[in-house]
Design a protein around this motif. Structure first.
Motif, PDB file in Angstrom:
ATOM      1  N   GLY A   1       0.829  -1.201   0.000  1.00 10.18           N
ATOM      2  CA  GLY A   1       0.000   0.000   0.000  1.00 10.18           C
ATOM      3  C   GLY A   1       0.857   1.241   0.000  1.00 10.18           C
ATOM      4  N   VAL A   2       0.287   2.325   0.472  1.00 10.19           N
ATOM      5  CA  VAL A   2       0.979   3.606   0.565  1.00 10.19           C
ATOM      6  C   VAL A   2       0.430   4.315   1.792  1.00 10.19           C
ATOM      7  N   VAL A   3       1.229   5.187   2.390  1.00 12.48           N
ATOM      8  CA  VAL A   3       0.811   5.936   3.572  1.00 12.48           C
ATOM      9  C   VAL A   3       0.663   7.404   3.198  1.00 12.48           C
ATOM     10  N   LEU A   4      -0.542   7.936   3.346  1.00 15.54           N
ATOM     11  CA  LEU A   4      -0.825   9.343   3.039  1.00 15.54           C
ATOM     12  C   LEU A   4      -1.191  10.086   4.316  1.00 15.54           C
ATOM     13  N   ASN A   5      -0.740  11.324   4.432  1.00 19.15           N
ATOM     14  CA  ASN A   5      -1.200  12.170   5.531  1.00 19.15           C
ATOM     15  C   ASN A   5      -2.446  12.907   5.063  1.00 19.15           C
ATOM     16  N   LEU A   6      -3.570  12.530   5.610  1.00 14.76           N
ATOM     17  CA  LEU A   6      -4.855  13.103   5.208  1.00 14.76           C
ATOM     18  C   LEU A   6      -5.305  14.084   6.280  1.00 14.76           C
ATOM     19  N   THR A   7      -5.399  15.316   5.884  1.00 10.94           N
ATOM     20  CA  THR A   7      -5.710  16.384   6.834  1.00 10.94           C
ATOM     21  C   THR A   7      -7.054  16.990   6.477  1.00 10.94           C
ATOM     22  N   PRO A   8      -8.108  16.680   7.223  1.00 14.84           N
ATOM     23  CA  PRO A   8      -9.418  17.263   6.901  1.00 14.84           C
ATOM     24  C   PRO A   8      -9.355  18.781   6.902  1.00 14.84           C
ATOM     25  N   THR A   9     -10.091  19.362   5.981  1.00 16.57           N
ATOM     26  CA  THR A   9     -10.105  20.815   5.839  1.00 16.57           C
ATOM     27  C   THR A   9     -11.430  21.361   6.342  1.00 16.57           C
ATOM     28  N   TYR A  10     -11.354  22.265   7.308  1.00 17.33           N
ATOM     29  CA  TYR A  10     -12.542  22.873   7.899  1.00 17.33           C
ATOM     30  C   TYR A  10     -12.524  24.371   7.611  1.00 17.33           C
ATOM     31  N   THR A  11     -13.708  24.930   7.438  1.00 19.81           N
ATOM     32  CA  THR A  11     -13.795  26.334   7.049  1.00 19.81           C
ATOM     33  C   THR A  11     -14.081  27.232   8.246  1.00 19.81           C
ATOM     34  N   ARG A  12     -13.828  28.488   8.042  1.00 20.50           N
ATOM     35  CA  ARG A  12     -14.152  29.498   9.058  1.00 20.50           C
ATOM     36  C   ARG A  12     -15.666  29.630   9.214  1.00 20.50           C
ATOM     37  N   SER A  13     -16.385  29.566   8.097  1.00 20.25           N
ATOM     38  CA  SER A  13     -17.827  29.813   8.120  1.00 20.25           C
ATOM     39  C   SER A  13     -18.480  29.005   7.008  1.00 20.25           C
ATOM     40  N   ALA A  14     -19.791  29.123   6.917  1.00 14.82           N
ATOM     41  CA  ALA A  14     -20.541  28.431   5.873  1.00 14.82           C
ATOM     42  C   ALA A  14     -20.687  29.278   4.608  1.00 14.82           C
ATOM     43  N   SER A  15     -19.957  30.370   4.525  1.00 12.39           N
ATOM     44  CA  SER A  15     -20.071  31.213   3.338  1.00 12.39           C
ATOM     45  C   SER A  15     -19.547  30.460   2.115  1.00 12.39           C
ATOM     46  N   ALA A  16     -20.052  30.832   0.951  1.00 15.97           N
ATOM     47  CA  ALA A  16     -19.621  30.185  -0.290  1.00 15.97           C
ATOM     48  C   ALA A  16     -18.128  30.402  -0.516  1.00 15.97           C
ATOM     49  N   GLU A  17     -17.623  31.570  -0.145  1.00 17.16           N
ATOM     50  CA  GLU A  17     -16.211  31.873  -0.351  1.00 17.16           C
ATOM     51  C   GLU A  17     -15.322  31.003   0.534  1.00 17.16           C
ATOM     52  N   ASP A  18     -15.706  30.822   1.792  1.00 19.01           N
ATOM     53  CA  ASP A  18     -14.908  29.989   2.697  1.00 19.01           C
ATOM     54  C   ASP A  18     -14.988  28.518   2.302  1.00 19.01           C
ATOM     55  N   LYS A  19     -16.164  28.090   1.870  1.00 18.20           N
ATOM     56  CA  LYS A  19     -16.293  26.690   1.444  1.00 18.20           C
ATOM     57  C   LYS A  19     -15.465  26.422   0.199  1.00 18.20           C
ATOM     58  N   LYS A  20     -15.378  27.392  -0.687  1.00 17.00           N
ATOM     59  CA  LYS A  20     -14.549  27.228  -1.876  1.00 17.00           C
ATOM     60  C   LYS A  20     -13.070  27.178  -1.495  1.00 17.00           C
ATOM     61  N   ALA A  21     -12.664  27.958  -0.505  1.00 21.67           N
ATOM     62  CA  ALA A  21     -11.282  27.915  -0.027  1.00 21.67           C
ATOM     63  C   ALA A  21     -10.956  26.525   0.521  1.00 21.67           C
ATOM     64  N   ALA A  22     -11.875  25.943   1.277  1.00 27.73           N
ATOM     65  CA  ALA A  22     -11.657  24.601   1.829  1.00 27.73           C
ATOM     66  C   ALA A  22     -11.611  23.561   0.720  1.00 27.73           C
ATOM     67  N   TRP A  23     -12.445  23.731  -0.288  1.00 29.80           N
ATOM     68  CA  TRP A  23     -12.437  22.809  -1.425  1.00 29.80           C
ATOM     69  C   TRP A  23     -11.081  22.821  -2.111  1.00 29.80           C
ATOM     70  N   HIS A  24     -10.514  24.007  -2.293  1.00 36.42           N
ATOM     71  CA  HIS A  24      -9.200  24.100  -2.919  1.00 36.42           C
ATOM     72  C   HIS A  24      -8.117  23.457  -2.056  1.00 36.42           C
ATOM     73  N   ALA A  25      -8.144  23.716  -0.758  1.00 38.70           N
ATOM     74  CA  ALA A  25      -7.133  23.127   0.128  1.00 38.70           C
ATOM     75  C   ALA A  25      -7.219  21.607   0.112  1.00 38.70           C
ATOM     76  N   ASP A  26      -8.425  21.087   0.139  1.00 41.62           N
ATOM     77  CA  ASP A  26      -8.608  19.636   0.092  1.00 41.62           C
ATOM     78  C   ASP A  26      -8.119  19.059  -1.226  1.00 41.62           C
ATOM     79  N   LEU A  27      -8.379  19.766  -2.318  1.00 45.90           N
ATOM     80  CA  LEU A  27      -7.953  19.314  -3.640  1.00 45.90           C
ATOM     81  C   LEU A  27      -6.432  19.196  -3.699  1.00 45.90           C
ATOM     82  N   PHE A  28      -5.743  20.224  -3.242  1.00 47.67           N
ATOM     83  CA  PHE A  28      -4.283  20.221  -3.357  1.00 47.67           C
ATOM     84  C   PHE A  28      -3.608  19.292  -2.342  1.00 47.67           C
ATOM     85  N   PHE A  29      -4.101  19.264  -1.123  1.00 41.75           N
ATOM     86  CA  PHE A  29      -3.363  18.572  -0.073  1.00 41.75           C
ATOM     87  C   PHE A  29      -3.868  17.160   0.224  1.00 41.75           C
ATOM     88  N   ASN A  30      -5.071  16.825  -0.190  1.00 41.03           N
ATOM     89  CA  ASN A  30      -5.586  15.472   0.031  1.00 41.03           C
ATOM     90  C   ASN A  30      -5.832  14.731  -1.278  1.00 41.03           C
TER      91      ASN A  30
END
Length: 500
Positions: A250-279
């Protein structure tokens, strides 16, 4: 409850799919609750060759050996990797200590720079062969399953200087030859292999954020190294399948859940990007067998797409792992960018800023990093719901303390790190909850067995079941080690009931 990025919008209301096939229980009695885990669960620790073995007898320097020799001031208290735990000479003593605290499994790594004499052909060094055979045999004889990783950030320096390490496709072939040598020598006794530990870390540290050698800051080169690491992984998997070693890889990955500051569309999009790049950047190709199209589009937009051969893309997406290792320490919290992006090269941070939850809990002994046991549940649910419920184990989890916070040896001969025990229990409660809801987890390895050397942080932070005295090399048990012994031997623990 935090609002999370799109790929972590998890179903938190799932029920066990079979009402009891997991063979574990959750029993309450008074104010205490007992959490028992599935039969044959792996309880152990994780470490690596370069952080424990010492430098004696290696035919080649690693990038860490050479970087320390040239810039010792980059390393905490100028402590380098040349001595560390001296496992090379103390492995029998260490395996006895593993057995003493009930470990039934242990992950470490084979050092490329130790095992291989000829880096081009993959011919082995016979002293290294004898050491690794003896070390693995000692574990097996004591009922400890060795789980062996092939790459833990330790590129042979000669390959870094000559080819640029994983900047070069040629080095992916050399890695495959190293892997094939390891499989040929040890595949009959090692039943669990992993190719890479946290493959995104050399990308982040070496090519974006300057905490690993070669200390470059180049977004396009970072993407190239990431792709080539996945290609090296795929080539090693091919070797393992062709050699029919009879175990699992197998392989070992460091999976870091991404949580947002708020439920705003802008913050959720920021979390989506962080998850895309880092997970998802590694998780999707190596588990889902597809590169995220959004990631490719963003890299193209920033002129950072790696140069690839279509056959190599297929090689990566065609590769299949038998299990996934997951490392977790801290969550990631982000918000939409509020300040201009000022770096003169591309990094994922162009799409978000990090955020500190003012209501969060923090570890005062590790840079005030956030403590969020809920993240273990979120990781498990994400793997279950979005990644085919692949078999996985918690390959690293650890609670950092420093020497002062752990304190001296007590009158009973034990170091009292009770702070660590309470937090481990909280995380395991969340893992137990996830398994009850169908997560396919088969074990937990805590970082680490003995306080070990940790890259540029050296011994700044301590994690071990045993303390390492840097002056004498003595190993001293901590209370967390005794707690873990009871957990491993009973396959359960009891603590005050905690809400999910």
């Amino acid at each position: 409850m935090p609002v999370t990025g799109d790929s972590f919008l998890l179903n938190r209301c799932g029920l066990p799919p079979d009402g009891g096939a997991h063979h574990f229980f959750h029993a309450s009695g008074g104010s205490m609750t007992t959490y028992a885990f599935p039969e044959h669960f792996f309880w152990g620790a994780a470490a690596s060759g370069p952080q424990t073995e010492g430098a004696d007898g290696k035919p080649h320097a690693s990038i860490w050996d050479s970087w320390y020799a040239s810039q010792p001031d980059r390393f905490f208290e100028q402590i380098g990797p040349e001595k560390v735990c001296e496992t090379l000479h103390k492995y029998k003593e260490d395996v006895a200590l593993m057995k003493n605290i009930g470990l039934n499994s242990f992950r470490t790594s084979i050092q490329w720079s130790r095992l291989i004499d000829d880096l081009e052909t993959g011919a082995p060094n016979q002293d290294a062969v004898r050491f690794y055979h003896a070390y693995f045999d000692e574990m097996i004889a004591n009922g400890i399953e060795p789980m062996i990783n092939l790459y833990h950030f330790d590129m042979p320096d000669e390959l870094q200087q000559r080819y640029g390490g994983f900047e070069s496709v040629h080095v992916t072939d050399l890695f495959a030859r190293f892997a094939a040598t390891a499989f040929r020598l040890f595949g009959h006794k090692i039943k669990y292999w992993t190719t890479f530990n946290e493959p995104i870390v050399p990308v982040e540290g070496g090519y974006l954020y300057d905490f690993h050698y070669p200390c470059k800051k180049d977004g396009k080169l970072a993407a190239q190294v990431a792709f080539n690491i996945m290609l090296a992984h795929a080539k090693a998997i091919e070797c393992y399948r062709e050699m029919q070693c009879g175990g699992e890889i197998g392989v070992v990955l460091n999976l870091t859940p991404t949580y947002t500051r708020s439920a705003s569309a802008e913050d959720k999009k920021a979390a989506w990007h962080a998850d895309l790049f880092f997970n998802r950047s590694f998780l999707d190709p190596l588990v889902k067998h597809q590169f995220p199209t959004e990631l490719c589009s963003l890299l193209a937009e920033h002129h950072c797409l790696p140069e690839v051969n279509p056959a190599d893309v297929k090689r990566i997406t065609d590769s299949r792992i038998d299990f996934l290792g997951v490392n977790y320490y801290v969550p990631r919290r982000v918000k939409a960018r509020e300040t201009p992006y000022t770096l003169d090269y591309f990094s994922p941070d162009v799409y978000f800023e990090n955020y500190i939850d003012p209501d969060g809990r923090f570890n005062p002994y590790r840079d005030n990093n956030e403590i969020l046991p809920q993240a273990i549940y979120d990781i498990a649910a994400n793997i279950r719901d979005n990644y085919g419920n692949i078999k996985w184990y918690l390959a690293e989890i650890g609670i950092a303390m420093d020497l002062a916070s752990e304190g001296p040896v007590q009158a009973d001969g034990i170091i009292d790190d009770g702070f660590r025990i309470g937090l481990m229990e909280e995380h395991l409660v969340q893992l137990h909850r996830a398994i009850a809801e169908g997560a396919n987890c088969f074990g937990v390895h805590q970082w680490t067995f003995i306080d070990n050397w940790s890259w540029i942080n050296s011994f700044k932070r301590r994690y071990g079941f045993y303390r390492l005295d840097l002056a004498t090399g003595e190993r001293q048990i901590k209370r967390n080690g005794l707690w873990f012994k009871a957990l491993a031997e009973s396959n359960q623990f009891s603590c005050e009931e905690r809400s999910a």
